[in-house]
Design a protein around this motif. Structure first.
Motif, PDB file in Angstrom:
ATOM      1  N   GLY A   1     -17.839  22.912 -96.360  1.00 56.17           N
ATOM      2  CA  GLY A   1     -18.741  23.589 -97.282  1.00 56.17           C
ATOM      3  C   GLY A   1     -18.347  23.396 -98.731  1.00 56.17           C
ATOM      4  O   GLY A   1     -18.077  22.279 -99.171  1.00 56.17           O
ATOM      5  N   ASN A   2     -18.303  24.494 -99.489  1.00 57.75           N
ATOM      6  CA  ASN A   2     -17.942  24.447-100.906  1.00 57.75           C
ATOM      7  C   ASN A   2     -16.443  24.451-101.143  1.00 57.75           C
ATOM      8  O   ASN A   2     -16.003  24.331-102.288  1.00 57.75           O
ATOM      9  N   ALA A   3     -15.675  24.599-100.074  1.00 56.18           N
ATOM     10  CA  ALA A   3     -14.226  24.694-100.233  1.00 56.18           C
ATOM     11  C   ALA A   3     -13.639  23.385-100.743  1.00 56.18           C
ATOM     12  O   ALA A   3     -14.096  22.297-100.370  1.00 56.18           O
ATOM     13  N   VAL A   4     -12.632  23.507-101.617  1.00 54.23           N
ATOM     14  CA  VAL A   4     -11.941  22.332-102.152  1.00 54.23           C
ATOM     15  C   VAL A   4     -10.471  22.325-101.752  1.00 54.23           C
ATOM     16  O   VAL A   4      -9.779  21.326-101.934  1.00 54.23           O
ATOM     17  N   VAL A   5      -9.992  23.443-101.195  1.00 52.87           N
ATOM     18  CA  VAL A   5      -8.582  23.550-100.841  1.00 52.87           C
ATOM     19  C   VAL A   5      -8.454  24.441 -99.609  1.00 52.87           C
ATOM     20  O   VAL A   5      -9.194  25.411 -99.450  1.00 52.87           O
ATOM     21  N   ALA A   6      -7.555  24.085 -98.702  1.00 55.89           N
ATOM     22  CA  ALA A   6      -7.257  24.907 -97.527  1.00 55.89           C
ATOM     23  C   ALA A   6      -5.960  25.660 -97.785  1.00 55.89           C
ATOM     24  O   ALA A   6      -4.970  25.072 -98.234  1.00 55.89           O
TER      25      ALA A   6
ATOM     26  N   LYS B   1      -3.604  29.596 -96.816  1.00 57.04           N
ATOM     27  CA  LYS B   1      -3.455  30.777 -95.986  1.00 57.04           C
ATOM     28  C   LYS B   1      -4.318  31.894 -96.543  1.00 57.04           C
ATOM     29  O   LYS B   1      -4.332  32.144 -97.748  1.00 57.04           O
ATOM     30  N   GLY B   2      -5.040  32.571 -95.669  1.00 58.64           N
ATOM     31  CA  GLY B   2      -5.825  33.691 -96.148  1.00 58.64           C
ATOM     32  C   GLY B   2      -6.948  34.053 -95.216  1.00 58.64           C
ATOM     33  O   GLY B   2      -7.037  33.606 -94.081  1.00 58.64           O
ATOM     34  N   GLY B   3      -7.829  34.876 -95.735  1.00 53.62           N
ATOM     35  CA  GLY B   3      -8.987  35.337 -94.999  1.00 53.62           C
ATOM     36  C   GLY B   3     -10.079  35.658 -95.988  1.00 53.62           C
ATOM     37  O   GLY B   3     -10.220  34.988 -97.013  1.00 53.62           O
ATOM     38  N   LYS B   4     -10.831  36.723 -95.736  1.00 50.34           N
ATOM     39  CA  LYS B   4     -11.957  37.047 -96.598  1.00 50.34           C
ATOM     40  C   LYS B   4     -11.530  37.647 -97.929  1.00 50.34           C
ATOM     41  O   LYS B   4     -12.288  37.603 -98.904  1.00 50.34           O
ATOM     42  N   SER B   5     -10.333  38.215 -98.006  1.00 51.50           N
ATOM     43  CA  SER B   5      -9.944  38.914 -99.236  1.00 51.50           C
ATOM     44  C   SER B   5      -8.638  38.417 -99.836  1.00 51.50           C
ATOM     45  O   SER B   5      -8.193  38.945-100.839  1.00 51.50           O
ATOM     46  N   THR B   6      -8.010  37.402 -99.234  1.00 52.35           N
ATOM     47  CA  THR B   6      -6.729  36.919 -99.756  1.00 52.35           C
ATOM     48  C   THR B   6      -6.650  35.411 -99.647  1.00 52.35           C
ATOM     49  O   THR B   6      -7.342  34.779 -98.848  1.00 52.35           O
ATOM     50  N   ALA B   7      -5.794  34.848-100.457  1.00 50.91           N
ATOM     51  CA  ALA B   7      -5.451  33.429-100.334  1.00 50.91           C
ATOM     52  C   ALA B   7      -4.108  33.208-101.001  1.00 50.91           C
ATOM     53  O   ALA B   7      -3.782  33.848-101.997  1.00 50.91           O
ATOM     54  N   ARG B   8      -3.315  32.315-100.424  1.00 50.46           N
ATOM     55  CA  ARG B   8      -2.024  31.959-101.016  1.00 50.46           C
ATOM     56  C   ARG B   8      -2.001  30.445-101.184  1.00 50.46           C
ATOM     57  O   ARG B   8      -2.009  29.705-100.196  1.00 50.46           O
ATOM     58  N   LEU B   9      -1.950  30.020-102.437  1.00 49.66           N
ATOM     59  CA  LEU B   9      -1.981  28.593-102.739  1.00 49.66           C
ATOM     60  C   LEU B   9      -0.587  27.997-102.864  1.00 49.66           C
ATOM     61  O   LEU B   9      -0.442  26.875-103.340  1.00 49.66           O
ATOM     62  N   CYS B  10       0.449  28.720-102.416  1.00 46.86           N
ATOM     63  CA  CYS B  10       1.819  28.213-102.522  1.00 46.86           C
ATOM     64  C   CYS B  10       2.136  27.187-101.433  1.00 46.86           C
ATOM     65  O   CYS B  10       3.142  26.487-101.513  1.00 46.86           O
ATOM     66  N   THR B  11       1.318  27.106-100.402  1.00 42.69           N
ATOM     67  CA  THR B  11       1.293  25.973 -99.465  1.00 42.69           C
ATOM     68  C   THR B  11      -0.167  25.728 -99.148  1.00 42.69           C
ATOM     69  O   THR B  11      -0.814  26.569 -98.528  1.00 42.69           O
TER      70      THR B  11
ATOM     71  N   LYS C   1     -10.414  33.656-107.547  1.00 42.13           N
ATOM     72  CA  LYS C   1     -10.699  35.029-107.133  1.00 42.13           C
ATOM     73  C   LYS C   1     -12.199  35.323-107.194  1.00 42.13           C
ATOM     74  O   LYS C   1     -12.741  36.036-106.348  1.00 42.13           O
ATOM     75  N   ALA C   2     -12.854  34.784-108.231  1.00 45.35           N
ATOM     76  CA  ALA C   2     -14.288  35.023-108.395  1.00 45.35           C
ATOM     77  C   ALA C   2     -15.118  34.201-107.413  1.00 45.35           C
ATOM     78  O   ALA C   2     -16.269  34.554-107.126  1.00 45.35           O
ATOM     79  N   HIS C   3     -14.530  33.121-106.903  1.00 45.70           N
ATOM     80  CA  HIS C   3     -15.255  32.229-105.988  1.00 45.70           C
ATOM     81  C   HIS C   3     -14.389  31.918-104.759  1.00 45.70           C
ATOM     82  O   HIS C   3     -13.930  30.785-104.576  1.00 45.70           O
ATOM     83  N   PRO C   4     -14.181  32.905-103.902  1.00 46.40           N
ATOM     84  CA  PRO C   4     -13.327  32.694-102.726  1.00 46.40           C
ATOM     85  C   PRO C   4     -13.852  31.637-101.777  1.00 46.40           C
ATOM     86  O   PRO C   4     -13.109  31.135-100.937  1.00 46.40           O
ATOM     87  N   GLU C   5     -15.135  31.282-101.919  1.00 45.02           N
ATOM     88  CA  GLU C   5     -15.678  30.236-101.054  1.00 45.02           C
ATOM     89  C   GLU C   5     -15.052  28.878-101.341  1.00 45.02           C
ATOM     90  O   GLU C   5     -15.210  27.939-100.551  1.00 45.02           O
ATOM     91  N   LEU C   6     -14.312  28.756-102.444  1.00 47.76           N
ATOM     92  CA  LEU C   6     -13.631  27.505-102.764  1.00 47.76           C
ATOM     93  C   LEU C   6     -12.406  27.278-101.887  1.00 47.76           C
ATOM     94  O   LEU C   6     -11.854  26.176-101.869  1.00 47.76           O
ATOM     95  N   VAL C   7     -11.971  28.317-101.185  1.00 51.18           N
ATOM     96  CA  VAL C   7     -10.779  28.235-100.337  1.00 51.18           C
ATOM     97  C   VAL C   7     -11.168  28.261 -98.863  1.00 51.18           C
ATOM     98  O   VAL C   7     -11.838  29.187 -98.409  1.00 51.18           O
ATOM     99  N   GLN C   8     -10.765  27.239 -98.139  1.00 54.04           N
ATOM    100  CA  GLN C   8     -10.925  27.201 -96.682  1.00 54.04           C
ATOM    101  C   GLN C   8      -9.697  27.859 -96.068  1.00 54.04           C
ATOM    102  O   GLN C   8      -8.583  27.336 -96.181  1.00 54.04           O
TER     103      GLN C   8
END
Length: 299
Positions: free
Chosen positions: A111-116, A118-128, A161-168
């Motif tokens: 979809g619109n995600a550009v990066v995979a 760790k996370g879910g609907k309300s969190t994401a960690r881009l450190c891996t 944070k404003a566009h969580p759909e960017l994170v898979q």
């Protein structure tokens, strides 16, 4: 760097503070990965031809003064480094890989995600995380703006944070923060994230002291609550040495002074720090508070 190999970009200190972490991470990747892996160490450099060039006095190259670490903002530059082609894994250097990176490398980014991450609907960690470098081009600022804006790292965090759909989101244990009550056999990538309890301090701080040098982390140093994980680091450290890995192989000409935020008031995370000191009343209030819908990111 081969186009066919797994590409792993690692953020690390430019003054040889993280040698132990680098060696253990490198060894752990090679131990478990079934495909060739290229590791790109992302370290501040005085070389104006380097992608990681920074000069604080002239305010040219990377502007680091608002970063929590010497490499916080580098993760956003990875797609540009790769020419906006293919994929790339990013991780901090305080990581032990305990599984084959092939599975993470091939994780869907739909979809619109550009990066995979760790996370879910309300969190994401881009450190891996895993970047789709081509898709990221439309989302990230150009590399010159990214380098020259001291607020770029924080602004991009706000954008995600404003566009969580960017994170898979990936839900498996590829970014296990300080153990998370999991058995070692369940962890695929261990991120010993709390800067105050890192297993490498017992090696690096005495080593640096012999050369009248201090570690970049200036907060309080504490014992990690998971001694089995501390022993795991020691095991991999010794295995790396026995396999012919050497700290000297990761040394560079020290960068010297750089600007970043202080960690003197660093509080760690809820996994490593005692969270049982809160009053029963405060815990009761937290239990019955409405669910927080804010999207949270790591720093």
């Amino acid at each position: 760097m081969s186009l066919h190999n797994i590409k792993v970009f690692v953020g690390c200190d430019p003054n040889n503070c993280d040698l132990e972490q680098m060696m253990v991470l490198d060894y752990s990747i090679q131990k478990h990965s079934s495909s060739p892996v290229d590791i790109i160490w992302m370290q501040l450099s005085h070389d104006s031809s380097s992608f990681w060039f920074a000069d604080a006095e002239s305010k040219s190259g990377w502007r680091t003064e608002k970063w929590a670490t010497p490499f916080s903002g580098f993760r956003w530059a990875i797609p540009a480094y790769c020419g906006y082609k293919g994929r790339a894994i990013y991780m901090d250097t305080d990581v032990i890989v305990l599984s084959d990176l092939n599975t993470l490398w091939r994780h869907p980014i739909e979809g619109n995600a550009v990066v995979a991450a760790k996370g879910g609907k309300s969190t994401a960690r881009l450190c891996t995380c895993v970047w789709d470098c081509a898709k990221a081009k439309a989302v990230l600022p150009d590399i010159d703006r990214l380098k020259n804006d001291p607020d770029a790292h924080q602004n991009l965090m706000k954008k995600i944070k404003a566009h969580p759909e960017l994170v898979q989101p990936y839900q498996d244990h590829y970014n296990c923060i300080d153990g998370e009550d999991l058995d070692i056999s369940e962890i695929k990538i261990l991120h010993y994230s709390d800067m105050g309890t890192q297993f490498s301090h017992k090696y690096s701080i005495p080593r640096l002291a012999k050369n009248d040098t201090q570690h970049w982390f200036d907060g309080e140093i504490l014992e990690h609550p998971r001694q089995d994980l501390a022993q795991l680091f020691d095991q991999y450290y010794q295995e790396a040495l026995d396999a012919g890995f050497k700290l000297e192989d990761y040394m560079i000409e020290p960068y010297g002074t750089f600007y970043k935020a202080s960690q003197k008031k660093y509080k760690g995370n809820q996994v490593t720090r005692d969270t049982h000191q809160a009053s029963w009343f405060k815990q009761l209030i937290q239990k019955f508070k409405p669910e927080n819908k804010t999207f949270h990111l790591d720093d």
